[in-house]
Design a protein around this motif. Sequence first.
Motif, PDB file in Angstrom:
ATOM      1  N   ALA A 191      20.239  92.338  60.878  1.00 27.80           N
ATOM      2  CA  ALA A 191      21.495  92.913  60.402  1.00 27.80           C
ATOM      3  C   ALA A 191      22.092  92.061  59.283  1.00 27.80           C
ATOM      4  N   ALA A 192      21.982  90.743  59.431  1.00 24.76           N
ATOM      5  CA  ALA A 192      22.500  89.846  58.395  1.00 24.76           C
ATOM      6  C   ALA A 192      21.738  90.026  57.083  1.00 24.76           C
ATOM      7  N   LYS A 193      20.412  90.182  57.176  1.00 26.40           N
ATOM      8  CA  LYS A 193      19.612  90.416  55.972  1.00 26.40           C
ATOM      9  C   LYS A 193      20.016  91.720  55.284  1.00 26.40           C
ATOM     10  N   MET A 194      20.227  92.751  56.088  1.00 22.56           N
ATOM     11  CA  MET A 194      20.617  94.051  55.524  1.00 22.56           C
ATOM     12  C   MET A 194      21.976  93.970  54.838  1.00 22.56           C
ATOM     13  N   ASP A 195      22.823  93.045  55.317  1.00 28.76           N
ATOM     14  CA  ASP A 195      24.141  92.859  54.695  1.00 28.76           C
ATOM     15  C   ASP A 195      24.087  91.944  53.486  1.00 28.76           C
ATOM     16  N   GLY A 196      22.870  91.472  53.163  1.00 20.16           N
ATOM     17  CA  GLY A 196      22.697  90.652  51.969  1.00 20.16           C
ATOM     18  C   GLY A 196      22.838  89.161  52.192  1.00 20.16           C
ATOM     19  N   ALA A 197      22.816  88.709  53.427  1.00 17.86           N
ATOM     20  CA  ALA A 197      22.965  87.278  53.714  1.00 17.86           C
ATOM     21  C   ALA A 197      21.683  86.524  53.359  1.00 17.86           C
ATOM     22  N   ASN A 198      21.829  85.406  52.657  1.00 17.33           N
ATOM     23  CA  ASN A 198      20.659  84.567  52.381  1.00 17.33           C
ATOM     24  C   ASN A 198      20.370  83.666  53.591  1.00 17.33           C
ATOM     25  N   ARG A 199      19.367  82.811  53.470  1.00 22.78           N
ATOM     26  CA  ARG A 199      18.958  81.987  54.619  1.00 22.78           C
ATOM     27  C   ARG A 199      20.070  81.039  55.047  1.00 22.78           C
ATOM     28  N   PHE A 200      20.763  80.485  54.072  1.00 19.67           N
ATOM     29  CA  PHE A 200      21.846  79.570  54.431  1.00 19.67           C
ATOM     30  C   PHE A 200      22.961  80.309  55.158  1.00 19.67           C
ATOM     31  N   GLN A 201      23.286  81.493  54.707  1.00 18.98           N
ATOM     32  CA  GLN A 201      24.341  82.280  55.355  1.00 18.98           C
ATOM     33  C   GLN A 201      23.918  82.728  56.756  1.00 18.98           C
ATOM     34  N   GLN A 202      22.634  83.067  56.924  1.00 19.60           N
ATOM     35  CA  GLN A 202      22.125  83.401  58.260  1.00 19.60           C
ATOM     36  C   GLN A 202      22.212  82.192  59.180  1.00 19.60           C
ATOM     37  N   MET A 203      21.867  81.046  58.630  1.00 18.58           N
ATOM     38  CA  MET A 203      21.942  79.814  59.401  1.00 18.58           C
ATOM     39  C   MET A 203      23.378  79.538  59.850  1.00 18.58           C
ATOM     40  N   ARG A 204      24.304  79.763  58.950  1.00 22.33           N
ATOM     41  CA  ARG A 204      25.706  79.461  59.236  1.00 22.33           C
ATOM     42  C   ARG A 204      26.338  80.471  60.194  1.00 22.33           C
ATOM     43  N   HIS A 205      26.105  81.758  59.959  1.00 21.66           N
ATOM     44  CA  HIS A 205      26.831  82.795  60.688  1.00 21.66           C
ATOM     45  C   HIS A 205      26.086  83.343  61.903  1.00 21.66           C
ATOM     46  N   VAL A 206      24.784  83.062  62.022  1.00 22.35           N
ATOM     47  CA  VAL A 206      24.024  83.558  63.173  1.00 22.35           C
ATOM     48  C   VAL A 206      23.499  82.393  64.019  1.00 22.35           C
ATOM     49  N   THR A 207      22.700  81.523  63.393  1.00 24.34           N
ATOM     50  CA  THR A 207      22.093  80.419  64.152  1.00 24.34           C
ATOM     51  C   THR A 207      23.154  79.477  64.700  1.00 24.34           C
ATOM     52  N   PHE A 208      24.038  79.016  63.831  1.00 24.99           N
ATOM     53  CA  PHE A 208      25.055  78.054  64.252  1.00 24.99           C
ATOM     54  C   PHE A 208      25.990  78.650  65.302  1.00 24.99           C
TER      55      PHE A 208
END
Length: 297
Positions: A191-208
């Motif tokens: 879902a984050a990828k579909m919203d245009g999130a890059n790897r750093f943003q995925q790391m920040r908003h999903v993984t963290f």
Amino acid sequence: MIIKHKTLYLMMLPGISFYLIFKYWPMYGVVIAFQDYSIGRGILGSKFVGFKHFVEFFYVNPDSWKLIRNTVMLNVYDLLFHFPAPIVLAVLFHEIKNKMFKRFVQTVSYMPHFLSTVVIAGILVTFLSPSTGIVNHLLVKAFGIEPILFLGMPEWFRTIYVGSEIWQKVGWGTILYLAAIAGIDPTLYEAAKMDGANRFQQMRHVTFVGMVPVMIILFVLTLGNFMESGFQKILLLYNTMNYETSDVINTFVYRRGILDADFSFATAVGLFQSAIGFLLVVAANRFVRKYGQTSLW
């Protein structure tokens, strides 16, 4: 219920027995903190003196506030640098796509955990030696400076202690965080990828964000040992030259309780440490329960 799950209860029995015998039963001996304890008279026969030993520690002992300061400073540095290190490393491990390389670096980071504290202290003493240590050898070759007596300088002790704690425990500390990351729903990344999130943003908003509950629990538990420090490592590394920053409550309790056989005074100081840890855990748990969704109880 017990009969139905008797196998599970039998598996729990060794762990429960350990805590009952070695953790809860010895708490009866805390009463000697309020006595002039005599081995001959025993706990029941020793004279009660109230808060005499606590008063002696805080108002009579000239080093009490130095001991508290050193203990607090070591633990503050530990929280600031050691606590976040496994979190950062776990996120970096998660971002490694090459499975063979990932397994290799994880194994290398775990290895120091299995070394005994005596071995770790021996490595530090050898590497930091002013005459034969590799650290001073590199400093002399690279910068042309005079060898530094690291373990003889009070201002270096906290850096050495916290740095060695990170090196020894950071890899092992990633295990729980990696388990938390493994439990994150993969569809969140999609879902984050579909919203245009890059790897750093995925790391920040999903993984963290997925690691936050584990981080909170471990932080609260860490506060329970805030007034304690790695006694074994400090005992092996401290000396008269770095006493100003290396002498902590645990080493003082060891000298008074074991070497001087002043059991009541040492117990009183140890009880003070435990009380502070208990209050910090209760306060931190109440705070995170009030402002978050995760808590110990």
